[in-house]
Structures are given as C-alpha cells and as structure tokens.
Design a protein around this motif. Structure first.
Motif, PDB file in Angstrom:
ATOM      1  N   PHE A 304      13.012 -32.873  47.875  1.00  0.00           N
ATOM      2  CA  PHE A 304      12.673 -34.085  47.758  1.00  0.00           C
ATOM      3  C   PHE A 304      12.764 -35.007  46.342  1.00  0.00           C
ATOM      4  N   ILE A 305      13.091 -36.011  46.539  1.00  0.00           N
ATOM      5  CA  ILE A 305      13.441 -36.737  45.377  1.00  0.00           C
ATOM      6  C   ILE A 305      12.275 -37.940  45.009  1.00  0.00           C
ATOM      7  N   PHE A 306      12.054 -38.186  43.654  1.00  0.00           N
ATOM      8  CA  PHE A 306      11.221 -39.176  43.392  1.00  0.00           C
ATOM      9  C   PHE A 306      11.874 -39.855  42.085  1.00  0.00           C
ATOM     10  N   GLU A 307      11.525 -41.146  41.768  1.00  0.00           N
ATOM     11  CA  GLU A 307      12.025 -41.853  40.736  1.00  0.00           C
ATOM     12  C   GLU A 307      11.362 -41.228  39.167  1.00  0.00           C
ATOM     13  N   ALA A 308      12.227 -41.063  38.380  1.00  0.00           N
ATOM     14  CA  ALA A 308      12.108 -40.339  37.063  1.00  0.00           C
ATOM     15  C   ALA A 308      11.099 -41.234  36.422  1.00  0.00           C
ATOM     16  N   GLY A 309       9.909 -40.658  36.022  1.00  0.00           N
ATOM     17  CA  GLY A 309       8.752 -41.194  35.327  1.00  0.00           C
ATOM     18  C   GLY A 309       7.681 -41.959  36.120  1.00  0.00           C
ATOM     19  N   ASN A 310       7.827 -41.797  37.458  1.00  0.00           N
ATOM     20  CA  ASN A 310       6.939 -42.458  38.244  1.00  0.00           C
ATOM     21  C   ASN A 310       5.898 -41.396  38.799  1.00  0.00           C
ATOM     22  N   VAL A 311       4.711 -41.330  37.758  1.00  0.00           N
ATOM     23  CA  VAL A 311       3.673 -40.658  38.133  1.00  0.00           C
ATOM     24  C   VAL A 311       3.119 -40.655  39.287  1.00  0.00           C
ATOM     25  N   LEU A 312       2.744 -41.690  39.831  1.00  0.00           N
ATOM     26  CA  LEU A 312       2.062 -42.101  41.165  1.00  0.00           C
ATOM     27  C   LEU A 312       2.880 -41.460  42.311  1.00  0.00           C
ATOM     28  N   GLU A 313       4.260 -41.658  42.086  1.00  0.00           N
ATOM     29  CA  GLU A 313       5.116 -41.346  43.204  1.00  0.00           C
ATOM     30  C   GLU A 313       5.186 -39.841  43.399  1.00  0.00           C
ATOM     31  N   LEU A 314       5.223 -39.191  42.242  1.00  0.00           N
ATOM     32  CA  LEU A 314       5.195 -37.678  42.203  1.00  0.00           C
ATOM     33  C   LEU A 314       3.794 -37.217  42.814  1.00  0.00           C
ATOM     34  N   SER A 315       2.798 -37.699  42.287  1.00  0.00           N
ATOM     35  CA  SER A 315       1.472 -37.387  42.649  1.00  0.00           C
ATOM     36  C   SER A 315       1.114 -37.353  44.372  1.00  0.00           C
ATOM     37  N   LYS A 316       1.828 -38.704  44.714  1.00  0.00           N
ATOM     38  CA  LYS A 316       1.618 -38.751  46.190  1.00  0.00           C
ATOM     39  C   LYS A 316       2.427 -37.902  46.847  1.00  0.00           C
ATOM     40  N   MET A 317       3.749 -37.564  46.258  1.00  0.00           N
ATOM     41  CA  MET A 317       4.654 -36.494  46.986  1.00  0.00           C
ATOM     42  C   MET A 317       4.013 -35.047  46.983  1.00  0.00           C
ATOM     43  N   ILE A 318       3.476 -34.931  45.885  1.00  0.00           N
ATOM     44  CA  ILE A 318       2.785 -33.366  46.051  1.00  0.00           C
ATOM     45  C   ILE A 318       1.603 -33.406  46.939  1.00  0.00           C
ATOM     46  N   GLU A 319       0.827 -34.542  47.189  1.00  0.00           N
ATOM     47  CA  GLU A 319      -0.396 -34.646  48.043  1.00  0.00           C
ATOM     48  C   GLU A 319       0.152 -34.342  49.579  1.00  0.00           C
ATOM     49  N   GLU A 320       1.309 -35.013  49.703  1.00  0.00           N
ATOM     50  CA  GLU A 320       1.829 -35.066  51.170  1.00  0.00           C
ATOM     51  C   GLU A 320       2.411 -33.687  51.466  1.00  0.00           C
ATOM     52  N   ILE A 321       3.024 -33.120  50.247  1.00  0.00           N
ATOM     53  CA  ILE A 321       3.702 -31.742  50.764  1.00  0.00           C
ATOM     54  C   ILE A 321       2.230 -30.794  50.772  1.00  0.00           C
ATOM     55  N   LEU A 322       1.205 -30.752  50.067  1.00  0.00           N
ATOM     56  CA  LEU A 322      -0.001 -30.047  50.514  1.00  0.00           C
ATOM     57  C   LEU A 322      -0.544 -30.528  51.669  1.00  0.00           C
ATOM     58  N   ALA A 323      -0.631 -31.625  51.799  1.00  0.00           N
ATOM     59  CA  ALA A 323      -1.255 -32.103  53.441  1.00  0.00           C
ATOM     60  C   ALA A 323      -0.243 -31.603  54.528  1.00  0.00           C
ATOM     61  N   LYS A 324       1.108 -31.202  54.353  1.00  0.00           N
ATOM     62  CA  LYS A 324       2.113 -30.818  55.156  1.00  0.00           C
ATOM     63  C   LYS A 324       2.667 -31.854  56.296  1.00  0.00           C
ATOM     64  N   LYS A 325       2.454 -33.233  55.208  1.00  0.00           N
ATOM     65  CA  LYS A 325       3.100 -34.363  55.880  1.00  0.00           C
ATOM     66  C   LYS A 325       4.762 -34.271  55.579  1.00  0.00           C
ATOM     67  N   LYS A 326       4.907 -33.564  54.451  1.00  0.00           N
ATOM     68  CA  LYS A 326       6.255 -33.396  54.153  1.00  0.00           C
ATOM     69  C   LYS A 326       6.678 -32.060  54.003  1.00  0.00           C
ATOM     70  N   THR A 327       7.614 -31.696  54.638  1.00  0.00           N
ATOM     71  CA  THR A 327       7.887 -30.084  55.111  1.00  0.00           C
ATOM     72  C   THR A 327       9.581 -30.000  54.874  1.00  0.00           C
ATOM     73  N   ILE A 328       9.671 -28.615  54.633  1.00  0.00           N
ATOM     74  CA  ILE A 328      11.252 -28.493  54.545  1.00  0.00           C
ATOM     75  C   ILE A 328      11.198 -27.018  55.517  1.00  0.00           C
ATOM     76  N   SER A 329      11.610 -26.929  56.610  1.00  0.00           N
ATOM     77  CA  SER A 329      11.465 -25.971  57.660  1.00  0.00           C
ATOM     78  C   SER A 329      12.811 -25.204  57.531  1.00  0.00           C
ATOM     79  N   LYS A 330      13.894 -25.823  57.406  1.00  0.00           N
ATOM     80  CA  LYS A 330      15.194 -24.922  57.384  1.00  0.00           C
ATOM     81  C   LYS A 330      15.623 -24.210  56.107  1.00  0.00           C
ATOM     82  N   PRO A 331      16.280 -22.985  55.991  1.00  0.00           N
ATOM     83  CA  PRO A 331      16.597 -22.412  54.856  1.00  0.00           C
ATOM     84  C   PRO A 331      17.685 -23.172  53.976  1.00  0.00           C
ATOM     85  N   VAL A 332      17.443 -23.226  52.571  1.00  0.00           N
ATOM     86  CA  VAL A 332      17.887 -24.163  51.766  1.00  0.00           C
ATOM     87  C   VAL A 332      19.023 -23.496  50.759  1.00  0.00           C
TER      88      VAL A 332
END
Length: 355
Positions: A304-332
């Motif tokens: 996942f990509i977030f804007e450099a320096g954007n703390v709020l966006e990074l925090s929201k992204m981590i929250e969505e990953i922990l809430a399993k709203k954002k997932t990566i299911s395939k091998p990378v």
C-alpha cells in the motif's frame, strides 16, 4: 587482463550483510570469471570473512575518492575501468581520474533526492558540475527509472545517450518466505535518519484508537544518528510496549518471514533494497511514492502507498489493515524473483566491461 577499480562510498559492517554486500561479492566473482583483476576501495568499516576473496582498501581517514587518488599516485597503477557506487556524480574527482591513464569510467547513482527537489542554489551548482565534468564519465547508471530521470534533470539532458538503468537485485534464495499471517507484527529495516520518516510512523501509531494500538508490535532494525531521539519519542508517547529497537542484524533474511508487513515511511529513496528483501520474503510493504518505490510496489497487489509525511493517512492505513479492511491475499514474492534478482543485476553491470 582488464584492471578494474571499484570505488564505493560504503562502509563494511559485519553486523549488516545486506543486498549491496552480496552484490559486491558476486560482482567480484563475475568480473574475475571474465578475466578481470578487481581492486576495491571502501569508505570505512573493516574487512570480515564475507569479503575474504576481495582485494580491499579501507579508507577511514580520507574520503574514498581521495583515498583512491592517493593510491594511484603512490602505486602508479593504471586501471582500464573505474566503477563508482554511492559517490557524488560530476565532481572534479572524475576529471582527475580520467587524466590518469584514460580509464573507462562508469558511475552508478544510488543517491536519493529530497522529496521536494534540491534548492535552487544546489540545482544551479549541479548544472554547472554537469557542464564541467560529465564528459569525464563514460557511462551513467541509475538504479531505477526515477534515478535515471534525476541524473538527466540534475546534470543535463544531453547525457541521455550515455545513461541507462540497471535495477538493483537481491539474492532471493537466502530469504525465507512467510507462510503464516503473523497478524499485527510489523518490521522496519532502515537507517535511522530523519529522511526515513520513522518519526512519522511513531506519531501515526500514537494516534491510533486504543483497540488497534493494542494489536500492533513494530520491530525496528537499523542504526543511525536519530536512534536516541526516536527512542525518546517512543518513550514520551507511551509506546514502549509497541516498538522494539533491534539494532543492525545480519539475520534479516531469516527474520522478515515473522512479520505481516514491512513499514517504510521514507521521504527519499532511489530503489529500495529493503522493499525487495521484504517482498522476497513474501511480506507486503507499506511505503510512500518516492524514488523508484512505485516501480515495484502496486497498491493493493503487493503493498500500500501513502503520501510521504502524511501521518493521518498512515495511521488510517494501519488501522484499516488491523481491522482487515485492507488485505493482501496473494503471494508477493514473484515480482522480485522474476525481475529484481541478483544474477541479473550482476550480469548487467559486468556486461558494461565488455567493450
């Protein structure tokens, strides 16, 4: 036999055997197989067993450029090729080298640029350096498309014909692949300096809702000038149970597999070996769109990509990953194994010696 000097503004560290260390050793082996004699110059550190087969000069008391020039003056040794890594481009060093035996000079640019570009004074200085000294470099190599474009922007678009891209690559075989989710465990593998943005990560975790904050554990591998300051920020934010500073480790190829994501909140990058190492371990990456990051990370597929320096966006992204709203299911790991592997990188660099 072709005489090759490799001049690296890079310190050898037995507690950190990373992608570039493996490249240097493999490149030395490949060059010797092609009938070359290779002499290495490093800016510091100490020789250790991993480098046992290399002919090395350590340059702790001078810049590696001056160390190399002093060696040439003292030993009267002429080289057919001079290859530089992590050395500033288009300085007078290249003019001095070129005037001593007329070697073919290859300069590999690994140096990241500031997020918003250089200030005007630096940009003008680079243009002047390009005009004065670029003619002494026979081949410019960028480690990503981004880096190639920055070379041309910095030193002049007239260099296009002698500038190319050779992507970084890693020895994918040494990285153990993640087979379990390891949910909530994140890894940072980075030099600890302001441009790596780890202070943003700490602030992003600090503002997570308590239920998600209690789910996260982040191990930070690396050293650097900001280490103590980062530890203080963690302590003052009451996050000591969520962040662990692990220092440098030569065991990262075995350790990546134990994490669910790698976090890289960087402001500056050329083409990140840490990203390749994480993906090779089947661990997706959360990072910023700087440098060559988006040349390998595709949002939603391997990270996942977030804007450099954007703390709020990074925090929201981590929250969505922990809430399993954002997932990566395939091998990378396939993208690294197919495109960014060590043998390809070594072969492409060694091919530059076949003139």
């Amino acid at each position: 036999m072709k005489q090759v000097a490799v001049v690296c503004n890079y310190k050898l560290n037995p507690s950190r055997i990373g992608g570039m260390d493996r490249f240097f050793v493999a490149y030395d082996r490949k060059c010797k197989a092609q009938g070359c004699v290779v002499k290495w110059f490093f800016s510091g550190g100490k020789r250790f067993s991993f480098y046992k087969d290399l002919d090395i000069e350590i340059c702790p008391d001078f810049s590696v450029e001056n160390c190399f020039l002093n060696f040439q003056r003292k030993e009267k040794r002429e080289f057919d090729f001079i290859v530089t890594h992590f050395v500033e481009l288009c300085t007078s060093f290249f003019r001095e080298v070129k005037n001593n035996g007329q070697p073919y000079i290859i300069s590999v640019d690994h140096n990241p640029r500031p997020l918003n570009g250089f200030p005007i004074k630096k940009r003008l200085k680079n243009k002047l350096k390009g005009r004065l000294n670029s003619k002494y470099i026979d081949r410019f190599v960028g480690v990503s498309n981004y880096t190639r474009d920055q070379i041309l922007n910095d030193y002049g678009h007239g260099l296009r014909s002698k500038t190319e891209v050779i992507y970084n690559g890693i020895d994918t075989g040494v990285y153990k692949k993640r087979t379990e989710e390891n949910f909530g465990k994140f890894i940072v593998a980075s030099h600890l300096r302001p441009s790596k943005g780890i202070q943003d990560l700490i602030h992003a975790v600090a503002i997570l809702p308590t239920e998600f904050k209690n789910m996260i554990e982040i191990d930070i591998f690396g050293e650097g000038p900001m280490e103590q300051e980062l530890k203080e920020v963690v302590k003052n934010s009451n996050l000591m149970e969520h962040f662990n500073f692990k220092g440098s480790s030569p065991d990262l190829p075995d350790l990546f597999q134990h994490y669910s994501y790698m976090l890289q909140p960087t402001y500056m990058e050329c083409f990140s070996l840490s990203i390749l190492e994480s993906l090779a371990s089947n661990v997706p990456v959360i990072t910023t769109p700087v440098g060559g990051n988006t040349e390998v990370i595709v949002a939603g597929q391997n990270g996942f990509i977030f804007e450099a320096g954007n703390v709020l966006e990074l925090s929201k992204m981590i929250e969505e990953i922990l809430a399993k709203k954002k997932t990566i299911s395939k091998p990378v790991h396939k993208v690294v194994e197919e495109n960014y592997y060590l043998d390809k990188m070594v072969g492409d660099h060694a091919a530059l010696l076949n003139l």
